[in-house]
Design a protein around this motif. Structure first.
Motif, PDB file in Angstrom:
ATOM      1  N   UNK A 162     -14.635  11.477 -57.040  1.00 36.97           N
ATOM      2  CA  UNK A 162     -15.732  12.197 -57.698  1.00 36.97           C
ATOM      3  C   UNK A 162     -15.470  12.334 -59.192  1.00 36.97           C
ATOM      4  N   UNK A 163     -16.569  12.447 -59.961  1.00 33.49           N
ATOM      5  CA  UNK A 163     -16.508  12.807 -61.372  1.00 33.49           C
ATOM      6  C   UNK A 163     -17.495  13.950 -61.580  1.00 33.49           C
ATOM      7  N   UNK A 164     -17.008  15.066 -62.067  1.00 36.62           N
ATOM      8  CA  UNK A 164     -17.877  16.237 -62.247  1.00 36.62           C
ATOM      9  C   UNK A 164     -17.613  16.870 -63.608  1.00 36.62           C
ATOM     10  N   UNK A 165     -18.568  17.687 -64.047  1.00 33.83           N
ATOM     11  CA  UNK A 165     -18.406  18.414 -65.304  1.00 33.83           C
ATOM     12  C   UNK A 165     -17.736  19.744 -65.023  1.00 33.83           C
ATOM     13  N   UNK A 166     -16.606  20.000 -65.602  1.00 34.10           N
ATOM     14  CA  UNK A 166     -15.852  21.256 -65.573  1.00 34.10           C
ATOM     15  C   UNK A 166     -14.863  21.336 -64.413  1.00 34.10           C
ATOM     16  N   UNK A 167     -13.774  22.024 -64.669  1.00 31.17           N
ATOM     17  CA  UNK A 167     -12.730  22.227 -63.669  1.00 31.17           C
ATOM     18  C   UNK A 167     -13.251  23.079 -62.511  1.00 31.17           C
ATOM     19  N   UNK A 168     -14.157  24.007 -62.796  1.00 33.04           N
ATOM     20  CA  UNK A 168     -14.710  24.860 -61.742  1.00 33.04           C
ATOM     21  C   UNK A 168     -15.433  24.026 -60.692  1.00 33.04           C
ATOM     22  N   UNK A 169     -16.260  23.093 -61.142  1.00 32.70           N
ATOM     23  CA  UNK A 169     -16.982  22.240 -60.198  1.00 32.70           C
ATOM     24  C   UNK A 169     -16.020  21.337 -59.422  1.00 32.70           C
ATOM     25  N   UNK A 170     -14.983  20.860 -60.104  1.00 36.15           N
ATOM     26  CA  UNK A 170     -14.004  20.009 -59.424  1.00 36.15           C
ATOM     27  C   UNK A 170     -13.281  20.791 -58.327  1.00 36.15           C
ATOM     28  N   UNK A 171     -12.866  22.020 -58.640  1.00 39.98           N
ATOM     29  CA  UNK A 171     -12.197  22.865 -57.649  1.00 39.98           C
ATOM     30  C   UNK A 171     -13.131  23.183 -56.482  1.00 39.98           C
ATOM     31  N   UNK A 172     -14.393  23.465 -56.788  1.00 40.37           N
ATOM     32  CA  UNK A 172     -15.369  23.744 -55.731  1.00 40.37           C
ATOM     33  C   UNK A 172     -15.549  22.540 -54.817  1.00 40.37           C
ATOM     34  N   UNK A 173     -15.508  21.347 -55.410  1.00 35.35           N
ATOM     35  CA  UNK A 173     -15.658  20.117 -54.633  1.00 35.35           C
ATOM     36  C   UNK A 173     -14.491  19.948 -53.661  1.00 35.35           C
ATOM     37  N   UNK A 174     -13.267  20.153 -54.162  1.00 38.03           N
ATOM     38  CA  UNK A 174     -12.089  20.004 -53.296  1.00 38.03           C
ATOM     39  C   UNK A 174     -12.056  21.112 -52.245  1.00 38.03           C
ATOM     40  N   UNK A 175     -12.426  22.324 -52.628  1.00 36.29           N
ATOM     41  CA  UNK A 175     -12.484  23.433 -51.670  1.00 36.29           C
ATOM     42  C   UNK A 175     -13.502  23.148 -50.574  1.00 36.29           C
ATOM     43  N   UNK A 176     -14.592  22.474 -50.916  1.00 38.72           N
ATOM     44  CA  UNK A 176     -15.605  22.110 -49.912  1.00 38.72           C
ATOM     45  C   UNK A 176     -15.030  21.137 -48.883  1.00 38.72           C
ATOM     46  N   UNK A 177     -14.163  20.237 -49.331  1.00 40.39           N
ATOM     47  CA  UNK A 177     -13.500  19.321 -48.392  1.00 40.39           C
ATOM     48  C   UNK A 177     -12.640  20.102 -47.407  1.00 40.39           C
ATOM     49  N   UNK A 178     -11.911  21.082 -47.939  1.00 40.49           N
ATOM     50  CA  UNK A 178     -11.084  21.940 -47.085  1.00 40.49           C
ATOM     51  C   UNK A 178     -11.954  22.720 -46.102  1.00 40.49           C
ATOM     52  N   UNK A 179     -13.033  23.300 -46.599  1.00 44.96           N
ATOM     53  CA  UNK A 179     -13.914  24.103 -45.753  1.00 44.96           C
ATOM     54  C   UNK A 179     -14.486  23.268 -44.593  1.00 44.96           C
ATOM     55  N   UNK A 180     -14.820  22.032 -44.881  1.00 49.09           N
ATOM     56  CA  UNK A 180     -15.364  21.154 -43.846  1.00 49.09           C
ATOM     57  C   UNK A 180     -14.354  20.923 -42.722  1.00 49.09           C
ATOM     58  N   UNK A 181     -13.080  20.761 -43.088  1.00 53.08           N
ATOM     59  CA  UNK A 181     -12.045  20.566 -42.068  1.00 53.08           C
ATOM     60  C   UNK A 181     -11.767  21.852 -41.297  1.00 53.08           C
ATOM     61  N   UNK A 182     -11.910  23.001 -41.949  1.00 53.00           N
ATOM     62  CA  UNK A 182     -11.726  24.276 -41.267  1.00 53.00           C
ATOM     63  C   UNK A 182     -12.815  24.469 -40.210  1.00 53.00           C
ATOM     64  N   UNK A 183     -14.027  24.011 -40.522  1.00 55.95           N
ATOM     65  CA  UNK A 183     -15.155  24.138 -39.599  1.00 55.95           C
ATOM     66  C   UNK A 183     -14.974  23.243 -38.368  1.00 55.95           C
ATOM     67  N   UNK A 184     -14.459  22.037 -38.583  1.00 50.52           N
ATOM     68  CA  UNK A 184     -14.365  21.068 -37.485  1.00 50.52           C
ATOM     69  C   UNK A 184     -13.014  21.039 -36.782  1.00 50.52           C
ATOM     70  N   UNK A 185     -11.989  21.665 -37.373  1.00 57.56           N
ATOM     71  CA  UNK A 185     -10.658  21.645 -36.771  1.00 57.56           C
ATOM     72  C   UNK A 185      -9.892  22.910 -37.083  1.00 57.56           C
TER      73      UNK A 185
END
Length: 281
Positions: A201-224
């Motif tokens: 991914x390429x995003x504007x700002x560190x906040x959006x980048x962190x939110x993107x990676x946190x979303x990946x984590x959240x998805x795995x928490x939901x399914x496993x």
């Protein structure tokens, strides 16, 4: 019960208490500066590396442990009465360490079972931890290797370089990309995919980048099940601790720790890099 040794390399960044608890033998990765070669954690501490990196006019190179060091370790383990060893190494997509270990095993009569972790950092420790538990339960070496190999597909690691400057110096991105990224405050997200690092991914700002990676984590928490998460960093403990605090508020039931990345990652990703790593069960 067989006496089995565990071997890994410094990409795992295991702390001393873990090394002692699980009787792990560490092969150091190398960093080559113009003034010479240094073995991670032996000749070069994290602090010393980043001091040298800041002053270096040319980007250093990374190197794998020599086959001779591997053979010396195997011989030492054999003389100490070990029956065999399980060697878990940094992804073969990033380093030749795994292939060198495979070659070294053919040069000795000491049985060494090599595993490609297909990743680095925090998940490597979890693989050793699980393998140790399986051996304690009476599983044989082949069953343990199969279980760890299966776990490699469920290990995740994504990181966000502070800038593309070091990636440019190490030849991973162009000067134009680096200039535009710095000018527009574009953050890239780099993740492990099938044992290799890819820019996802390429995003504007560190906040959006962190939110993107946190979303990946959240998805795995939901399914496993994700019992632990590591906030990983390259000489950026302050931002890593801040992200840890944010994650603890979002996921209070999950154990979260801060873990430095190997300096070999710092060679390419650069100082200031932060990210997340976890294993889904």
């Amino acid at each position: 019960m067989k006496k089995i040794a565990w071997i890994t390399d410094t990409a795992a960044q295991l702390d001393e208490s873990f090394i002692q608890k699980y009787d792990v033998h560490i092969l150091p990765l190398g960093v080559v500066f113009p003034d010479g070669a240094y073995r991670e954690s032996i000749d070069l501490t994290q602090d010393a590396f980043y001091e040298k990196l800041q002053l270096a006019k040319a980007s250093p190179k990374t190197s794998q442990p020599p086959i001779g060091e591997m053979l010396s370790l195997y011989e030492k383990l054999q003389t100490e009465g070990y029956d065999c060893a399980i060697a878990l190494h940094l992804s073969s997509g990033l380093s030749g360490t795994f292939e060198s270990a495979q070659s070294a095993t053919k040069m000795t009569d000491f049985p060494v079972y090599t595993i490609d972790s297909k990743i680095g950092s925090f998940p490597m420790g979890k693989m050793i931890e699980m393998g140790h538990a399986l051996l304690a339960q009476g599983k044989d070496v082949k069953e343990v290797i199969a279980a760890i190999t299966e776990l490699t597909a469920r290990a995740k690691l994504s990181f966000i370089p502070a800038s593309l400057n070091q990636l440019h110096k190490s030849g991973r991105v162009s000067g134009t990309q680096t200039f535009l990224s710095n000018l527009l405050n574009i953050k890239v997200i780099i993740s492990f995919k099938n044992g290799k690092t890819v820019m996802t991914e390429k995003v504007r700002s560190i906040k959006r980048a962190k939110n993107n990676v946190t979303a990946l984590l959240r998805a795995d928490i939901v399914t496993g099940t994700v019992p632990e998460v590591a906030v990983i960093h390259c000489n950026n403990a302050s931002d890593a601790e801040l992200w840890k605090s944010e994650l603890l508020q979002a996921f209070p039931s999950i154990k979260i720790q801060v873990v430095p990345l190997s300096v070999c990652v710092g060679v390419h990703a650069g100082e200031g890099t932060i990210g997340l790593s976890w294993v889904t069960y």
